[in-house]
Write an enzyme that holds these catalytic residues in place. Structure first.
Site, PDB file in Angstrom:
ATOM      1  N   HIS A   1      -1.532   2.751   1.268  1.00 31.92           N
ATOM      2  CA  HIS A   1      -1.057   2.676  -0.193  1.00 31.92           C
ATOM      3  C   HIS A   1      -2.357   3.689  -0.444  1.00 31.92           C
ATOM      4  O   HIS A   1      -3.266   3.292  -1.517  1.00 31.92           O
ATOM      5  CB  HIS A   1      -1.350   1.559  -0.975  1.00 31.92           C
ATOM      6  CG  HIS A   1      -0.764   1.378  -2.425  1.00 31.92           C
ATOM      7  ND1 HIS A   1      -0.202   0.541  -2.662  1.00 31.92           N
ATOM      8  CD2 HIS A   1      -0.534   2.482  -3.089  1.00 31.92           C
ATOM      9  CE1 HIS A   1       0.462   0.744  -3.865  1.00 31.92           C
ATOM     10  NE2 HIS A   1       0.341   2.090  -4.235  1.00 31.92           N
TER      11      HIS A   1
ATOM     12  N   GLU B   1       1.549  -6.534   0.029  1.00 32.83           N
ATOM     13  CA  GLU B   1       0.222  -5.758   0.371  1.00 32.83           C
ATOM     14  C   GLU B   1      -0.916  -6.586  -0.231  1.00 32.83           C
ATOM     15  O   GLU B   1      -0.838  -7.673  -0.998  1.00 32.83           O
ATOM     16  CB  GLU B   1       0.147  -4.478  -0.484  1.00 32.83           C
ATOM     17  CG  GLU B   1       1.191  -3.596  -0.039  1.00 32.83           C
ATOM     18  CD  GLU B   1       1.113  -2.188  -0.996  1.00 32.83           C
ATOM     19  OE1 GLU B   1       0.160  -2.061  -1.797  1.00 32.83           O
ATOM     20  OE2 GLU B   1       2.096  -1.105  -0.714  1.00 32.83           O
TER      21      GLU B   1
END
Length: 525
Positions: free
Chosen positions: A278, A260
């Site tokens: 997220h 990420e």
């Protein structure tokens, strides 16, 4: 006057709280690492979310830093060992995002069941493909919850409200706690075989990394649907894609990814996969909560020395701290050892303090020990909330103090009672401040616990040490120290080996297959 830097986007109320408490506050978001390193030395506190990476280099530049406050649960973006080494307290807000994250998991499950994102895109495109989108009901379906802690238990409660059946896998979940939650406790294989939907709510540890891989997916019902709002790395993304392609998995909904920010991913573009960036903690209410909490916690510490929700430090007075410091290190190691070798639900923990340590304030010591014990398989455990988590899990914790000394001038003995057996470990301080392990399950063995170790239960037979040494040597793993203990000649023995290089899975399997080896565990401290 203390000075705090807010380097990620927080609610404006956080700034107000700092300033109301008399703390000078600067807000500078979007800093590059070199820009942060250039200015962080001028601050006593650093308030962050997930974007700022508090690395070893940043901490080295933070010459005046006293506290890092993470508005949220995870501290993956903070080098906690480096912060600890520099005396920087790391705090988080472990419960502020719980409801929000649980609700996001439920939202993804519903969207997955009815294929809402794809149907939405199709309808916006003017296609009106009513017959294309055939969903499934949630009522009567079985939801498998992997990790039934704070967030997982909320998900279970919401799923029960949707009239689903809930099966939970969590080594720390007791039958009594499962009954209170209204869920069925099961082992992982049973959960995989019975679940129509599977949702993950466990931290990323050595035990949980890749917990859903090709082998696990093959044990699932054909057509299972998987939701992950916990951590990237729990699911092997390549294996999941193959299972989606084959139809073994009907769909997946992911809020977290191995890498990420995820600008590219092997799952992107698959019609049966829902992806969000997220967003588990991304609600107005959650962000307000965690911002207020982290500001209050940091302000209290900077102004009064009070410590709340610290990852790397318990609540300890200035007077007790110097005396307790070496015992804290010992208790952390004892708890960490047991946490890595215990494999079933913990029912009770008894801590016996003998000799000099019995005269001290042992509550923070027990908290440190519980933190080490619970951390390997539980999310957001710190030295402050560990006793509370133990109570919530119906783990009975008791202390026994004996002022008189026996074999050692000071001794800490820990007994963990699980559903199937009890495990005992004991340690002492050598030279007044050097933690040492002195017994495992009543087998005497004196050892210093180092960052990477092998713990081996073996039969006391000739040739074992030589074969183990050859196996490690052939793998290029150097032995730093070697500690042996046994009850009597020819019977059960234990071996603790400190190594300098990483030990991988294939090497562990080779060691497990050696003659006389009963059990082998890789331990990290």
């Amino acid at each position: 006057m203390p000075k705090v830097l807010i380097s990620d986007s927080l609610s404006p109320r956080a700034v107000e709280i700092f300033r109301e408490r008399g703390i000078e506050t600067d807000v500078r978001t979007g800093l590059k690492p070199d820009e942060l390193a250039a200015i962080v030395g001028g601050y006593d506190g650093l308030a962050i979310r997930s974007a700022t990476k508090v690395t070893k280099d940043i901490l080295a530049a933070a010459t005046n830093l006293k506290v890092v406050g993470r508005a949220g649960i995870g501290v993956d973006n903070v080098d906690v060992p480096a912060a600890t080494a520099r005396g920087v307290v790391v705090m988080n807000t472990p419960f502020g995002n719980s409801i929000t994250t649980a609700e996001h998991a439920i939202a993804l499950m519903v969207a997955l069941a009815r294929d809402i994102p794809t149907a939405n895109a199709s309808t916006h495109a003017g296609k009106w493909e009513k017959n294309r989108f055939m969903g499934v009901e949630l009522t009567g379906k079985t939801l498998g919850v992997i990790g039934c802690g704070n967030i997982g238990s909320i998900v279970a409660d919401r799923a029960l409200g949707l009239k689903m059946k809930v099966v939970a896998f969590d080594p720390f979940l007791t039958p009594e706690r499962a009954a209170d939650l209204g869920v069925e406790k099961a082992d992982l294989d049973t959960l995989l075989a019975r679940s129509d939907f599977i949702t993950l709510h466990t931290p990323l540890t050595d035990q949980t990394r890749n917990i859903i891989d090709a082998a696990a997916l093959a044990k699932c019902k054909r057509g299972v649907r998987i939701i992950n709002c916990a951590r990237g790395g729990l699911v092997v993304e390549e294996d999941l894609k193959a299972a989606l392609d084959s139809g073994q998995v009907a769909g997946a909904a992911f809020d977290v990814f191995l890498v990420e920010p995820a600008k590219t991913n092997i799952l992107f573009g698959m019609e049966q996969v829902i992806c969000t960036p997220h967003l588990g903690a991304s609600t107005t209410e959650a962000q307000e909560k965690v911002a207020l909490q982290v500001a209050e916690q940091m302000a209290d510490y900077l102004l009064t020395g009070a410590i709340v929700n610290a990852i790397n430090m318990p609540s300890v007075s200035a007077e007790d701290a110097p005396k307790l410091t070496p015992y804290m290190a010992l208790c952390g190691q004892l708890g960490g050892f047991l946490g890595q070798v215990v494999r079933s639900s913990i029912r009770a923990v008894t801590v016996e303090y003998e000799g000099d340590v019995a005269d001290l304030n042992t509550r923070p010591l027990t908290a440190v020990l519980l933190k080490g014990l619970l951390t390997p398989l539980m999310e957001s455990v710190n030295m402050v909330n560990a006793p509370t988590i133990a109570r919530e899990r119906d783990i009975k914790v008791s202390e026994v103090k004996r002022g008189e000394a026996a074999d050692y001038h000071t001794l800490i003995k820990v007994t963990v009672q699980t559903e199937s057996r009890s495990r005992t470990i004991a340690g002492s301080l050598f030279g007044g401040d050097k933690p040492r392990l002195v017994a495992i399950d009543e087998v005497p063995v004196e050892a210093e616990l180092t960052p990477t170790m092998l713990y081996i239960r073996n039969e006391d037979k000739p040739g074992f040490i030589g074969r183990l040494g050859v196996a490690l040597g052939d793998a290029g793993v150097n032995i730093a120290s070697f500690h042996l203990g046994r009850v009597a000649p020819g019977v059960d023995a234990v071996c603790l080996v400190s190594v300098d290089q990483p030990v991988d899975g294939p090497l562990l399997e080779r060691i497990s297959a050696l003659p006389s080896v009963v059990r082998v565990e890789l331990l990290r401290f």
